[in-house]
Design a protein around this motif. Structure first.
Motif, PDB file in Angstrom:
ATOM      1  N   SER A  51      15.138  57.488  -9.865  1.00  0.00           N
ATOM      2  CA  SER A  51      15.466  57.657  -8.444  1.00  0.00           C
ATOM      3  C   SER A  51      15.880  56.333  -7.805  1.00  0.00           C
ATOM      4  O   SER A  51      16.520  56.314  -6.759  1.00  0.00           O
ATOM      5  CB  SER A  51      14.265  58.247  -7.694  1.00  0.00           C
ATOM      6  OG  SER A  51      13.207  57.301  -7.614  1.00  0.00           O
ATOM      7  N   CYS A  52      15.483  55.216  -8.454  1.00  0.00           N
ATOM      8  CA  CYS A  52      15.868  53.874  -7.975  1.00  0.00           C
ATOM      9  C   CYS A  52      17.064  53.341  -8.768  1.00  0.00           C
ATOM     10  O   CYS A  52      17.388  52.156  -8.661  1.00  0.00           O
ATOM     11  CB  CYS A  52      14.707  52.901  -8.124  1.00  0.00           C
ATOM     12  SG  CYS A  52      13.189  53.390  -7.330  1.00  0.00           S
ATOM     13  N   GLU A  53      17.662  54.209  -9.590  1.00  0.00           N
ATOM     14  CA  GLU A  53      18.773  53.818 -10.465  1.00  0.00           C
ATOM     15  C   GLU A  53      18.364  52.707 -11.439  1.00  0.00           C
ATOM     16  O   GLU A  53      19.110  51.775 -11.705  1.00  0.00           O
ATOM     17  CB  GLU A  53      19.993  53.390  -9.643  1.00  0.00           C
ATOM     18  CG  GLU A  53      20.543  54.521  -8.779  1.00  0.00           C
ATOM     19  CD  GLU A  53      21.799  54.115  -8.037  1.00  0.00           C
ATOM     20  OE1 GLU A  53      22.061  52.892  -7.909  1.00  0.00           O
ATOM     21  OE2 GLU A  53      22.526  55.019  -7.580  1.00  0.00           O
ATOM     22  N   ILE A  54      17.143  52.833 -11.949  1.00  0.00           N
ATOM     23  CA  ILE A  54      16.618  51.895 -12.935  1.00  0.00           C
ATOM     24  C   ILE A  54      16.361  52.664 -14.230  1.00  0.00           C
ATOM     25  O   ILE A  54      15.700  53.710 -14.209  1.00  0.00           O
ATOM     26  CB  ILE A  54      15.299  51.242 -12.462  1.00  0.00           C
ATOM     27  CG1 ILE A  54      15.522  50.433 -11.186  1.00  0.00           C
ATOM     28  CG2 ILE A  54      14.701  50.357 -13.558  1.00  0.00           C
ATOM     29  CD1 ILE A  54      14.222  49.941 -10.547  1.00  0.00           C
ATOM     30  N   ASN A  55      16.894  52.171 -15.319  1.00  0.00           N
ATOM     31  CA  ASN A  55      16.615  52.778 -16.617  1.00  0.00           C
ATOM     32  C   ASN A  55      15.280  52.225 -17.111  1.00  0.00           C
ATOM     33  O   ASN A  55      15.057  51.020 -17.074  1.00  0.00           O
ATOM     34  CB  ASN A  55      17.732  52.443 -17.611  1.00  0.00           C
ATOM     35  CG  ASN A  55      17.550  53.169 -18.925  1.00  0.00           C
ATOM     36  OD1 ASN A  55      17.022  54.279 -18.964  1.00  0.00           O
ATOM     37  ND2 ASN A  55      17.986  52.564 -20.008  1.00  0.00           N
ATOM     38  N   PHE A  56      14.392  53.109 -17.566  1.00  0.00           N
ATOM     39  CA  PHE A  56      13.057  52.633 -17.952  1.00  0.00           C
ATOM     40  C   PHE A  56      12.551  53.309 -19.209  1.00  0.00           C
ATOM     41  O   PHE A  56      12.636  54.522 -19.378  1.00  0.00           O
ATOM     42  CB  PHE A  56      12.048  52.888 -16.827  1.00  0.00           C
ATOM     43  CG  PHE A  56      10.634  52.493 -17.182  1.00  0.00           C
ATOM     44  CD1 PHE A  56      10.220  51.173 -17.069  1.00  0.00           C
ATOM     45  CD2 PHE A  56       9.730  53.437 -17.670  1.00  0.00           C
ATOM     46  CE1 PHE A  56       8.924  50.802 -17.411  1.00  0.00           C
ATOM     47  CE2 PHE A  56       8.435  53.078 -18.018  1.00  0.00           C
ATOM     48  CZ  PHE A  56       8.035  51.756 -17.881  1.00  0.00           C
ATOM     49  N   ARG A  57      12.033  52.504 -20.113  1.00  0.00           N
ATOM     50  CA  ARG A  57      11.184  52.914 -21.238  1.00  0.00           C
ATOM     51  C   ARG A  57      10.100  51.856 -21.332  1.00  0.00           C
ATOM     52  O   ARG A  57      10.376  50.670 -21.137  1.00  0.00           O
ATOM     53  CB  ARG A  57      11.966  52.967 -22.557  1.00  0.00           C
ATOM     54  CG  ARG A  57      12.921  54.122 -22.686  1.00  0.00           C
ATOM     55  CD  ARG A  57      13.590  54.145 -24.051  1.00  0.00           C
ATOM     56  NE  ARG A  57      14.283  52.902 -24.357  1.00  0.00           N
ATOM     57  CZ  ARG A  57      13.942  52.056 -25.306  1.00  0.00           C
ATOM     58  NH1 ARG A  57      12.857  52.278 -26.059  1.00  0.00           N
ATOM     59  NH2 ARG A  57      14.634  50.957 -25.529  1.00  0.00           N
ATOM     60  N   PHE A  58       8.877  52.237 -21.628  1.00  0.00           N
ATOM     61  CA  PHE A  58       7.791  51.254 -21.597  1.00  0.00           C
ATOM     62  C   PHE A  58       8.040  50.097 -22.553  1.00  0.00           C
ATOM     63  O   PHE A  58       7.741  48.942 -22.234  1.00  0.00           O
ATOM     64  CB  PHE A  58       6.443  51.922 -21.922  1.00  0.00           C
ATOM     65  CG  PHE A  58       5.264  51.094 -21.478  1.00  0.00           C
ATOM     66  CD1 PHE A  58       4.677  51.312 -20.246  1.00  0.00           C
ATOM     67  CD2 PHE A  58       4.763  50.065 -22.277  1.00  0.00           C
ATOM     68  CE1 PHE A  58       3.601  50.534 -19.818  1.00  0.00           C
ATOM     69  CE2 PHE A  58       3.697  49.283 -21.859  1.00  0.00           C
ATOM     70  CZ  PHE A  58       3.116  49.519 -20.628  1.00  0.00           C
ATOM     71  N   HIS A  59       8.642  50.385 -23.702  1.00  0.00           N
ATOM     72  CA  HIS A  59       8.854  49.309 -24.687  1.00  0.00           C
ATOM     73  C   HIS A  59       9.880  48.288 -24.203  1.00  0.00           C
ATOM     74  O   HIS A  59       9.967  47.174 -24.747  1.00  0.00           O
ATOM     75  CB  HIS A  59       9.279  49.890 -26.030  1.00  0.00           C
ATOM     76  CG  HIS A  59       8.888  49.035 -27.200  1.00  0.00           C
ATOM     77  ND1 HIS A  59       7.574  48.815 -27.563  1.00  0.00           N
ATOM     78  CD2 HIS A  59       9.626  48.314 -28.076  1.00  0.00           C
ATOM     79  CE1 HIS A  59       7.525  48.027 -28.614  1.00  0.00           C
ATOM     80  NE2 HIS A  59       8.751  47.697 -28.949  1.00  0.00           N
ATOM     81  N   MET A  60      10.664  48.648 -23.158  1.00  0.00           N
ATOM     82  CA  MET A  60      11.584  47.690 -22.551  1.00  0.00           C
ATOM     83  C   MET A  60      10.840  46.471 -22.019  1.00  0.00           C
ATOM     84  O   MET A  60      11.387  45.362 -21.966  1.00  0.00           O
ATOM     85  CB  MET A  60      12.351  48.338 -21.388  1.00  0.00           C
ATOM     86  CG  MET A  60      13.503  49.236 -21.790  1.00  0.00           C
ATOM     87  SD  MET A  60      14.172  50.109 -20.344  1.00  0.00           S
ATOM     88  CE  MET A  60      14.661  48.727 -19.319  1.00  0.00           C
ATOM     89  N   LEU A  61       9.599  46.685 -21.608  1.00  0.00           N
ATOM     90  CA  LEU A  61       8.809  45.586 -21.044  1.00  0.00           C
ATOM     91  C   LEU A  61       8.560  44.515 -22.100  1.00  0.00           C
ATOM     92  O   LEU A  61       8.570  43.323 -21.806  1.00  0.00           O
ATOM     93  CB  LEU A  61       7.479  46.118 -20.498  1.00  0.00           C
ATOM     94  CG  LEU A  61       7.599  47.228 -19.440  1.00  0.00           C
ATOM     95  CD1 LEU A  61       6.228  47.783 -19.086  1.00  0.00           C
ATOM     96  CD2 LEU A  61       8.316  46.721 -18.201  1.00  0.00           C
ATOM     97  N   ARG A  62       8.354  44.960 -23.338  1.00  0.00           N
ATOM     98  CA  ARG A  62       8.169  44.006 -24.449  1.00  0.00           C
ATOM     99  C   ARG A  62       9.476  43.288 -24.762  1.00  0.00           C
ATOM    100  O   ARG A  62       9.489  42.089 -25.031  1.00  0.00           O
ATOM    101  CB  ARG A  62       7.641  44.754 -25.675  1.00  0.00           C
ATOM    102  CG  ARG A  62       7.239  43.861 -26.838  1.00  0.00           C
ATOM    103  CD  ARG A  62       6.364  44.631 -27.807  1.00  0.00           C
ATOM    104  NE  ARG A  62       6.145  43.927 -29.068  1.00  0.00           N
ATOM    105  CZ  ARG A  62       5.245  42.970 -29.265  1.00  0.00           C
ATOM    106  NH1 ARG A  62       4.482  42.578 -28.262  1.00  0.00           N
ATOM    107  NH2 ARG A  62       5.103  42.396 -30.440  1.00  0.00           N
ATOM    108  N   HIS A  63      10.592  44.034 -24.716  1.00  0.00           N
ATOM    109  CA  HIS A  63      11.910  43.408 -24.895  1.00  0.00           C
ATOM    110  C   HIS A  63      12.126  42.348 -23.817  1.00  0.00           C
ATOM    111  O   HIS A  63      12.623  41.251 -24.095  1.00  0.00           O
ATOM    112  CB  HIS A  63      13.024  44.449 -24.782  1.00  0.00           C
ATOM    113  CG  HIS A  63      12.977  45.509 -25.836  1.00  0.00           C
ATOM    114  ND1 HIS A  63      13.685  46.692 -25.721  1.00  0.00           N
ATOM    115  CD2 HIS A  63      12.315  45.570 -27.006  1.00  0.00           C
ATOM    116  CE1 HIS A  63      13.449  47.431 -26.795  1.00  0.00           C
ATOM    117  NE2 HIS A  63      12.613  46.775 -27.580  1.00  0.00           N
ATOM    118  N   SER A  64      11.756  42.701 -22.582  1.00  0.00           N
ATOM    119  CA  SER A  64      11.970  41.789 -21.452  1.00  0.00           C
ATOM    120  C   SER A  64      11.151  40.516 -21.626  1.00  0.00           C
ATOM    121  O   SER A  64      11.655  39.398 -21.421  1.00  0.00           O
ATOM    122  CB  SER A  64      11.570  42.482 -20.136  1.00  0.00           C
ATOM    123  OG  SER A  64      12.242  43.714 -19.997  1.00  0.00           O
TER     124      SER A  64
END
Length: 393
Positions: free
Chosen positions: A304-317
């Motif tokens: 809804s905020c136009e943000i793509n999200f997967r929890f494992h993205m946080l580790r990539h980040s």
């Protein structure tokens, strides 16, 4: 006795050959025989192979008539103890890909050719899926070798191909993180505040979702700014009431003391004033959070905020921020708790186009005027120098 010629009513030429010989196994005399060889040469080759096996190993292998499906079930019962819970979960999940074809075959009839043909037929399927099937089959074949059901692993030289459907390793920016956390907190519910703190922990520590959800207050050392990572939540394939915490981590490096960043420390201090339970991330009744529910609900809000999200993205980040800010690779490796730094570089480092441009411009600080000056000494026009094409006078 060796090779014996026997009359046969079913054989085309009226007879077959039998191998029949005695041998010593740990001082005990035993007899081995096998019938039905069409030619004498075939029987003699088999006899030589078996006698060589006795001479080499002191015994004959315990060949067993067993299908791949039967071997698979036996592996789950007796041979799976050395593997992680998630590995066994994925092994069970991969079974349906081969249970109706390879699974029905006798384990000793599954050759390299059979397996290569099977994977060739799957060339239009996902490469990642095909590789996972190969890993599952390999676990079964290794178990069968240990049980002496087969002598060699038929997968050894099988080439696995398929369509590369892997997703780009995306990252979450600091601005998008703040936007998403604020959006969750706007819900003004314990559950969503708990989700928000889980995301903050993932972003500022690089912990996997199973590790975040297994954290207790006692794992946070606020005095020395450290987090003790030594357990994970086991949930795949289980009902919520059956979730449990395990100290069997992904690797030896997974257990570690990692730094608690000041920005996360402040957030945790505020959260623990609200959360009365021992678990850091939990439901309003203190129970374990369902990782799938967390991921799906946060993904919906992020969308809804136009943000793509997967929890494992946080580790990539987390990994990308470390690398982009020139953190020593050995330090990054320890912070991510990888077994080797190649994983740190090849799997988790995200480099965008602007970073590439910046890197090139920093490295190639060349004054093309030097080339122009050199070309004039050689009576050349600057345009004729291929290194200076596009450079104005």
């Amino acid at each position: 006795m060796g090779v014996i010629k026997r009359k046969s009513k079913t054989a085309k030429n009226g007879y077959t050959y039998e191998v029949n010989f005695t041998y010593k196994e740990h001082g005990v005399t035993k007899r081995h025989f096998k019938r039905g060889f069409i030619t004498k040469k075939e029987a003699e080759l088999y006899e030589a192979e078996k006698k060589n096996e006795v001479q080499k190993n002191g015994a004959l292998s315990k060949k067993k008539k067993i299908t791949l499906n039967e071997a698979f079930n036996e592996f789950l019962l007796y041979g799976s103890g050395q593997y992680q819970e998630n590995t066994i979960y994925n092994t069970r999940k991969d079974w349906h890909y081969f249970k109706e074809n390879l699974g029905l075959m006798q384990i000793n009839e599954i050759t390299h050719t059979v397996l290569q043909s099977y994977f060739n037929d799957r060339i239009k399927e996902g490469l990642s899926t095909n590789k996972n099937i190969r890993k599952t089959l390999n676990r079964i074949f290794v178990y069968c070798i240990r049980q002496q059901y087969i002598d060699n692993n038929p997968l050894q030289f099988v080439v696995v191909k398929g369509e590369d459907r892997s997703r780009k390793k995306e990252v979450l920016s600091q601005n998008d993180l703040n936007k998403l956390v604020n959006k969750l907190r706007e819900k003004n519910k314990f559950k969503y505040d708990s989700y928000a703190i889980a995301i903050l922990i993932g972003f500022y520590t690089g912990l996997r979702i199973s590790e975040v959800l297994a954290l207790y207050k006692s794992d946070i050392d606020f005095e020395n700014d450290l987090i003790r990572v030594e357990k994970k939540l086991v949930f795949k394939g289980l009902r919520k009431q059956d979730y449990y915490v395990s100290k069997q981590m992904k690797s030896k490096k997974s257990k570690a003391l990692i730094p608690l960043p000041l920005i996360l420390k402040n957030q945790l201090n505020q959260w623990l004033e609200v959360n009365p339970y021992a678990r850091i991330v939990c439901n309003e009744d203190g129970s374990f959070v369902n990782p799938t529910c967390l991921s799906n609900q946060v993904k919906k809000i992020a969308s809804s905020c136009e943000i793509n999200f997967r929890f494992h993205m946080l580790r990539h980040s987390y990994a990308s921020i470390l690398i982009y800010n020139r953190t020593d690779i050995r330090i990054a490796q320890d912070l991510l708790r990888h077994s080797n730094f190649n994983t740190t570089l090849s799997i988790y480092t995200h480099i965008n186009e602007e970073q590439k441009k910046q890197a090139v411009n920093e490295v190639f600080k060349i004054d093309c005027g030097n080339f122009v000056a050199d070309s004039k000494r050689k009576n050349e026009s600057p345009k004729e120098n291929p290194l200076c094409k596009g450079v104005s006078k």
